[in-house]
Design a protein around this motif. Structure first.
Motif, PDB file in Angstrom:
ATOM      1  N   PRO A  34      18.315  11.139 -13.419  1.00 59.25           N
ATOM      2  CA  PRO A  34      17.358  11.513 -12.400  1.00 59.25           C
ATOM      3  C   PRO A  34      17.143  10.372 -11.413  1.00 59.25           C
ATOM      4  N   PRO A  35      16.947  10.669 -10.135  1.00 54.47           N
ATOM      5  CA  PRO A  35      16.763   9.615  -9.144  1.00 54.47           C
ATOM      6  C   PRO A  35      15.471   8.846  -9.399  1.00 54.47           C
ATOM      7  N   VAL A  36      15.501   7.580  -9.043  1.00 56.18           N
ATOM      8  CA  VAL A  36      14.318   6.738  -9.187  1.00 56.18           C
ATOM      9  C   VAL A  36      13.423   6.923  -7.973  1.00 56.18           C
ATOM     10  N   ASP A  37      12.170   7.175  -8.199  1.00 60.41           N
ATOM     11  CA  ASP A  37      11.190   7.312  -7.124  1.00 60.41           C
ATOM     12  C   ASP A  37      10.296   6.083  -7.182  1.00 60.41           C
ATOM     13  N   GLU A  38      10.556   5.116  -6.312  1.00 59.71           N
ATOM     14  CA  GLU A  38       9.829   3.857  -6.366  1.00 59.71           C
ATOM     15  C   GLU A  38       8.346   4.049  -6.084  1.00 59.71           C
ATOM     16  N   ASP A  39       8.000   4.984  -5.189  1.00 56.92           N
ATOM     17  CA  ASP A  39       6.589   5.235  -4.894  1.00 56.92           C
ATOM     18  C   ASP A  39       5.870   5.761  -6.127  1.00 56.92           C
ATOM     19  N   LEU A  40       6.480   6.730  -6.795  1.00 62.58           N
ATOM     20  CA  LEU A  40       5.865   7.305  -7.993  1.00 62.58           C
ATOM     21  C   LEU A  40       5.769   6.276  -9.108  1.00 62.58           C
ATOM     22  N   ARG A  93       5.030   3.300  -8.905  1.00 59.03           N
ATOM     23  CA  ARG A  93       3.904   2.377  -8.708  1.00 59.03           C
ATOM     24  C   ARG A  93       2.644   2.861  -9.418  1.00 59.03           C
ATOM     25  N   LEU A  94       2.605   4.145  -9.734  1.00 55.15           N
ATOM     26  CA  LEU A  94       1.410   4.735 -10.322  1.00 55.15           C
ATOM     27  C   LEU A  94       1.442   4.639 -11.845  1.00 55.15           C
ATOM     28  N   THR A  95       0.274   4.447 -12.434  1.00 55.65           N
ATOM     29  CA  THR A  95       0.171   4.503 -13.885  1.00 55.65           C
ATOM     30  C   THR A  95       0.253   5.964 -14.330  1.00 55.65           C
ATOM     31  N   GLN A  96       0.421   6.168 -15.635  1.00 60.26           N
ATOM     32  CA  GLN A  96       0.492   7.538 -16.165  1.00 60.26           C
ATOM     33  C   GLN A  96      -0.791   8.301 -15.861  1.00 60.26           C
ATOM     34  N   HIS A 142      -9.454   6.366  -9.778  1.00 67.16           N
ATOM     35  CA  HIS A 142      -8.016   6.659  -9.840  1.00 67.16           C
ATOM     36  C   HIS A 142      -7.509   7.214  -8.504  1.00 67.16           C
ATOM     37  N   VAL A 143      -8.282   8.099  -7.898  1.00 65.16           N
ATOM     38  CA  VAL A 143      -7.869   8.667  -6.610  1.00 65.16           C
ATOM     39  C   VAL A 143      -7.759   7.558  -5.561  1.00 65.16           C
ATOM     40  N   SER A 144      -8.731   6.654  -5.525  1.00 65.98           N
ATOM     41  CA  SER A 144      -8.693   5.545  -4.567  1.00 65.98           C
ATOM     42  C   SER A 144      -7.457   4.676  -4.787  1.00 65.98           C
ATOM     43  N   ALA A 145      -7.137   4.430  -6.066  1.00 65.31           N
ATOM     44  CA  ALA A 145      -5.962   3.614  -6.375  1.00 65.31           C
ATOM     45  C   ALA A 145      -4.672   4.309  -5.940  1.00 65.31           C
ATOM     46  N   VAL A 146      -4.606   5.624  -6.163  1.00 66.94           N
ATOM     47  CA  VAL A 146      -3.414   6.388  -5.769  1.00 66.94           C
ATOM     48  C   VAL A 146      -3.243   6.360  -4.259  1.00 66.94           C
ATOM     49  N   LEU A 147      -4.318   6.603  -3.529  1.00 65.28           N
ATOM     50  CA  LEU A 147      -4.242   6.598  -2.065  1.00 65.28           C
ATOM     51  C   LEU A 147      -3.811   5.233  -1.548  1.00 65.28           C
ATOM     52  N   ARG A 148      -4.338   4.183  -2.169  1.00 63.48           N
ATOM     53  CA  ARG A 148      -3.985   2.826  -1.725  1.00 63.48           C
ATOM     54  C   ARG A 148      -2.519   2.521  -2.012  1.00 63.48           C
ATOM     55  N   LYS A 149      -2.058   2.842  -3.225  1.00 62.01           N
ATOM     56  CA  LYS A 149      -0.677   2.526  -3.590  1.00 62.01           C
ATOM     57  C   LYS A 149       0.338   3.323  -2.778  1.00 62.01           C
ATOM     58  N   LEU A 150      -0.012   4.564  -2.440  1.00 64.78           N
ATOM     59  CA  LEU A 150       0.924   5.414  -1.689  1.00 64.78           C
ATOM     60  C   LEU A 150       0.706   5.327  -0.184  1.00 64.78           C
ATOM     61  N   GLN A 151      -0.292   4.531   0.227  1.00 60.69           N
ATOM     62  CA  GLN A 151      -0.623   4.334   1.643  1.00 60.69           C
ATOM     63  C   GLN A 151      -0.924   5.675   2.324  1.00 60.69           C
ATOM     64  N   LEU A 152      -1.765   6.476   1.646  1.00 61.98           N
ATOM     65  CA  LEU A 152      -2.215   7.756   2.172  1.00 61.98           C
ATOM     66  C   LEU A 152      -3.701   7.666   2.493  1.00 61.98           C
ATOM     67  N   SER A 153      -4.174   8.578   3.356  1.00 60.55           N
ATOM     68  CA  SER A 153      -5.551   8.479   3.848  1.00 60.55           C
ATOM     69  C   SER A 153      -6.526   9.403   3.147  1.00 60.55           C
ATOM     70  N   ASN A 154      -6.070  10.574   2.668  1.00 57.16           N
ATOM     71  CA  ASN A 154      -6.995  11.548   2.088  1.00 57.16           C
ATOM     72  C   ASN A 154      -6.251  12.467   1.126  1.00 57.16           C
ATOM     73  N   ARG A 155      -7.002  13.357   0.474  1.00 58.38           N
ATOM     74  CA  ARG A 155      -6.398  14.223  -0.534  1.00 58.38           C
ATOM     75  C   ARG A 155      -5.451  15.245   0.067  1.00 58.38           C
ATOM     76  N   HIS A 156      -5.625  15.593   1.336  1.00 57.18           N
ATOM     77  CA  HIS A 156      -4.703  16.534   1.983  1.00 57.18           C
ATOM     78  C   HIS A 156      -3.312  15.906   2.125  1.00 57.18           C
ATOM     79  N   GLU A 157      -3.274  14.634   2.539  1.00 58.19           N
ATOM     80  CA  GLU A 157      -1.991  13.942   2.624  1.00 58.19           C
ATOM     81  C   GLU A 157      -1.390  13.770   1.227  1.00 58.19           C
TER      82      GLU A 157
END
Length: 248
Positions: free
Chosen positions: A179-185, A187-190, A222-237
């Motif tokens: 399976p391909p490696v997803d570097e963005d994914l 970065r996230l913990t389980q 956790h949501v704040s950490a995910v948004l920060r690590k993925l460089q996203l602004s909100n839950r819609h993104e």
């Protein structure tokens, strides 16, 4: 009482019980010895209440554990026939438990078989534990009756999956490509991945907290950490990001 104390105490008592004939079986004289491995005490208590009435179900819960080290200790001490194993555990996850219990799974005389029981229905989680040696994978939406049936099927050597999860396994083992490696994914913990998927499916924070047995404030963190690590602004993104990667 801490989880560690509880797990070790349960293992000691169960080890003594396992050396005898055990308690009476359920309908048809069926009997199976089970260890529960999950880092949420409330969830373990609920499963124990649902399936652990041995006289009615035939399931004897002989031990509990809340992390990888406890799990290996309890499983080794009690030698159950089936382990209900959460995928996401402190200390390396369910895959690490499987790795460290490989010799017990391979024992021809008294094999220990593993059934994954997780909130996650992500393909990478399913494939990871099956490659590690688990005999099946069911999600925590399963009913008590179906879980008991799954435990006995795994005891008998069958492979058991929640309906849509079997396709992940078939696809994975039919393909020779890694399976391909997803570097963005990666970065996230389980736990962050679990929260991400539930947010992307439209769950409210309170619903996520209830499903994962954590506080609303922890969900927000956790949501704040995910948004920060993925460089996203909100839950819609976040939802669009998860949908594009077929994580929903």
């Amino acid at each position: 009482m801490s989880d560690a104390t509880e797990a070790n105490g349960t293992a000691g008592a169960a080890g003594a019980a396992g050396s005898g004939s055990g308690t009476g079986g359920g309908p048809g004289g069926r009997h199976v010895r089970v260890v529960l491995v999950d880092d949420h005490r409330m969830f373990r208590t609920g499963v124990q209440a649902e399936i652990g009435q041995t006289a009615q179900t035939g399931v004897e819960v002989v031990g509990e554990a809340a992390d990888v080290d406890q799990a290996v200790t309890v499983i080794t001490a009690t030698r159950p026939e089936v382990v209900l194993l959460d995928v996401h555990l402190p200390g390396g996850g369910g895959v690490e438990v499987l790795r460290r219990c490989a010799a017990l799974m391979a024992d021809a005389e008294q094999p220990v078989r593993f059934l994954a029981l997780s909130v996650s229905d992500a393909a990478e989680d399913v494939i990871g534990v099956i490659r590690g040696g688990a005999r099946g994978y069911v999600t925590k939406t399963i009913t008590g009756t179906d879980l008991i049936d799954s435990i006995f099927r795994v005891q008998e050597g069958d492979a058991v999956f929640s309906p849509r999860l079997a396709g992940f396994v078939l696809d994975a083992f039919a393909s020779t490509d890694a399976p391909p490696v997803d570097e963005d994914l990666d970065r996230l913990t389980q736990r962050e991945r679990e929260v991400l998927r539930l947010i992307a499916r439209g769950y409210a924070y309170k619903e996520i907290a209830k499903q994962l047995f954590i506080s609303v404030k922890t969900v927000e963190s956790h949501v704040s950490a995910v948004l920060r690590k993925l460089q996203l602004s909100n839950r819609h993104e976040l939802t669009r990001w998860a949908t594009a990667r077929r994580l929903v």
